[in-house]
Design a protein around this motif. Structure first.
Motif, short mmCIF file in Angstrom:
data_model
loop_
_atom_site.label_atom_id
_atom_site.label_comp_id
_atom_site.label_asym_id
_atom_site.label_seq_id
_atom_site.Cartn_x
_atom_site.Cartn_y
_atom_site.Cartn_z
N GLU A 45 3.12 5.84 -3.01
CA GLU A 45 4.23 6.63 -3.56
C GLU A 45 4.08 6.78 -5.08
OE1 GLU A 45 8.04 5.94 -1.78
OE2 GLU A 45 9.10 6.56 -3.60
N ILE A 46 3.68 5.73 -5.75
CA ILE A 46 3.48 5.81 -7.20
C ILE A 46 2.32 6.77 -7.52
CG2 ILE A 46 2.78 4.48 -9.25
CD1 ILE A 46 4.40 2.11 -7.99
N GLY A 47 1.26 6.71 -6.69
CA GLY A 47 0.14 7.66 -6.87
C GLY A 47 0.60 9.09 -6.67
N LEU A 48 1.47 9.30 -5.65
CA LEU A 48 1.99 10.65 -5.39
C LEU A 48 2.84 11.14 -6.57
CD1 LEU A 48 3.06 10.54 -1.62
CD2 LEU A 48 1.20 11.85 -2.65
N ALA A 49 3.56 10.21 -7.18
CA ALA A 49 4.38 10.59 -8.34
C ALA A 49 3.47 11.13 -9.45
CB ALA A 49 5.19 9.40 -8.84
N ALA A 50 2.37 10.42 -9.71
CA ALA A 50 1.45 10.85 -10.78
C ALA A 50 0.85 12.21 -10.44
CB ALA A 50 0.35 9.80 -10.96
N LEU A 51 0.43 12.37 -9.17
CA LEU A 51 -0.17 13.64 -8.72
C LEU A 51 0.83 14.79 -8.83
CD1 LEU A 51 -2.89 14.41 -7.36
CD2 LEU A 51 -1.71 14.25 -5.16
N THR A 52 2.07 14.51 -8.42
CA THR A 52 3.13 15.54 -8.45
C THR A 52 3.39 15.96 -9.89
OG1 THR A 52 4.13 14.60 -6.48
CG2 THR A 52 5.56 15.97 -7.84
N PHE A 53 3.50 14.97 -10.77
CA PHE A 53 3.81 15.26 -12.18
C PHE A 53 2.77 16.20 -12.79
CE2 PHE A 53 3.96 14.09 -16.76
CZ PHE A 53 5.30 14.41 -16.99
N VAL A 54 1.50 15.88 -12.57
CA VAL A 54 0.43 16.71 -13.15
C VAL A 54 0.43 18.09 -12.48
CG1 VAL A 54 -2.07 16.92 -13.44
CG2 VAL A 54 -0.95 14.70 -13.77
N SER A 109 12.96 -3.73 -8.08
CA SER A 109 11.81 -3.77 -7.17
C SER A 109 10.81 -2.68 -7.51
CB SER A 109 12.30 -3.54 -5.73
OG SER A 109 12.86 -2.23 -5.63
N LEU A 110 9.56 -2.88 -7.10
CA LEU A 110 8.54 -1.85 -7.24
C LEU A 110 8.89 -0.66 -6.34
CD1 LEU A 110 5.89 -1.45 -8.82
CD2 LEU A 110 4.66 -2.23 -6.79
N ALA A 111 9.52 -0.96 -5.19
CA ALA A 111 9.92 0.11 -4.26
C ALA A 111 10.90 1.06 -4.97
CB ALA A 111 10.57 -0.50 -3.02
N GLY A 112 11.91 0.48 -5.62
CA GLY A 112 12.91 1.30 -6.32
C GLY A 112 12.27 2.04 -7.48
N ILE A 127 0.85 -1.21 0.00
CA ILE A 127 0.00 0.00 0.00
C ILE A 127 0.88 1.25 0.00
CG2 ILE A 127 -1.62 1.36 1.41
CD1 ILE A 127 -2.83 -1.36 2.31
N ALA A 128 1.94 1.23 0.84
CA ALA A 128 2.84 2.39 0.92
C ALA A 128 3.51 2.63 -0.44
CB ALA A 128 3.89 2.16 2.01
N THR A 129 3.92 1.55 -1.10
CA THR A 129 4.61 1.68 -2.39
C THR A 129 3.67 2.23 -3.46
OG1 THR A 129 5.96 -0.20 -1.75
CG2 THR A 129 6.03 0.43 -4.07
N TRP A 130 2.45 1.72 -3.50
CA TRP A 130 1.49 2.22 -4.49
C TRP A 130 1.07 3.65 -4.18
CZ3 TRP A 130 1.00 0.69 -9.21
CH2 TRP A 130 1.38 -0.62 -9.54
#
Ligand code: NDP
Length: 252
Positions: free
Chosen positions: A14-23, A208-211, A9-12
């Motif tokens: 972070e991926i969600g935050l990446a998408a939000l940050t990018f936009v 890894s998905l984490a990396g 959940i924490a890793t996903w």
């Protein structure tokens, strides 16, 4: 809840935050450095801001890492050394080398970075020393070797590019000049390019998905900012080299 589930959940997240940050960064430029402006609440010294922001990525990361059951094994230790090569510099060396006399950063930016770096420390440190699997043979696996080479190359590029920027200002100066030399011949932001190479290397070296989550976040954070820096340089300096791109030589 099993820890593997919590970590996922924490890793996903972070991926969600990446998408939000990018936009978001295409609409709002993060208000620090040359893009700093009033209206983002109280401010603290830029130097202190850097140390506070990066502490979780360095010190908390180490704490989480050494709590893991594989912390003293060679392959996780090698990965830890790569991570800390970057973050000891960023937390305790870089802030004291930049020419930042009188410069400030909003507390809101520092707080946001602390929250992100805390999440990222858990996602990556816990993966490397507990949830992932890195036997000693990982040290001669092509993924580790290629990733580590990319990481070190990115680190060298980032260091050189930041050094060029630091040399532009004489003691006490606060303004901006056109940087030259190294990858500045081709792009406006080789420090960001080097940083992106580092964390792409990390994603490959950890496989890894984490990396991958952190590599994506770094791209999401730095690519829009590189475009803003590039545009800013072109508007500020009439003699700015026209062949120079923003972030990737000959491409963008
Ligand atoms: P910048 O390139 O904007 O600035 C770096 C330093 O150089 C600052 O002290 C800046 O001063 C100074 N500087 C920049 N351009 C000039 C110029 N043309 N003339 C004179 N001085 C200049 O980088 P950031 O501050 O955004 O980032 C610093 C480091 O942190 C980079 O290595 C970057 O890769 C890394 N970073 C990593 C992130 C990640 O998501 N992994 C996120 C953000 C940064 P001033 O502050 O006054 O503008």
């Amino acid at each position: 809840m099993a820890e593997a589930e919590l970590h996922s959940i924490a890793t996903w997240t972070e991926i969600g935050l990446a998408a939000l940050t990018f936009v978001s960064l295409f609409f709002v430029t993060a208000p620090y450095g040359r893009h700093g402006r009033k209206g983002w609440g109280p401010e603290i010294s830029q130097r202190l801001g850097w140390v506070l922001m990066e502490l979780p990525a360095c010190v908390l990361w180490l704490g989480i890492y050494f709590a893991g059951t594989h912390a003293l094994e060679l392959a996780p230790l090698a990965l830890m050394a790569l991570w800390q090569l970057h973050y000891v510099n960023r937390t305790f060396v870089f802030p004291f080398r930049i020419k930042a006399e009188g410069k400030t950063t909003p507390v809101s930016i520092v707080a946001t970075a602390i929250v992100f770096n805390t999440l990222n420390a858990y996602v990556n440190a816990r993966w490397v020393s507990e949830l992932g699997s890195y036997p000693i043979s990982w040290l001669y696996d092509a993924r580790f070797v290629i990733g580590a080479v990319l990481f070190v190359a990115g680190f060298a590029i980032n260091q050189h590019a930041d050094q060029v920027l630091m040399n532009l200002r004489k003691p006490g100066e606060t303004g901006y000049k056109i940087p030259h030399g190294g990858l500045y011949r081709f792009i406006s932001c080789p420090n960001y390019f080097g940083e992106i190479l580092e964390w792409t290397g990390w994603a490959i070296a950890t496989w890894s998905l984490a990396g991958l989550a952190f590599a994506l976040y770094t791209i999401a954070n730095l690519a829009p900012r590189a475009l803003k820096h590039h545009e800013w340089y072109r508007q500020k300096f009439a003699d700015y080299p026209t062949s120079r791109r923003a972030l990737i030589p000959f491409v963008v």
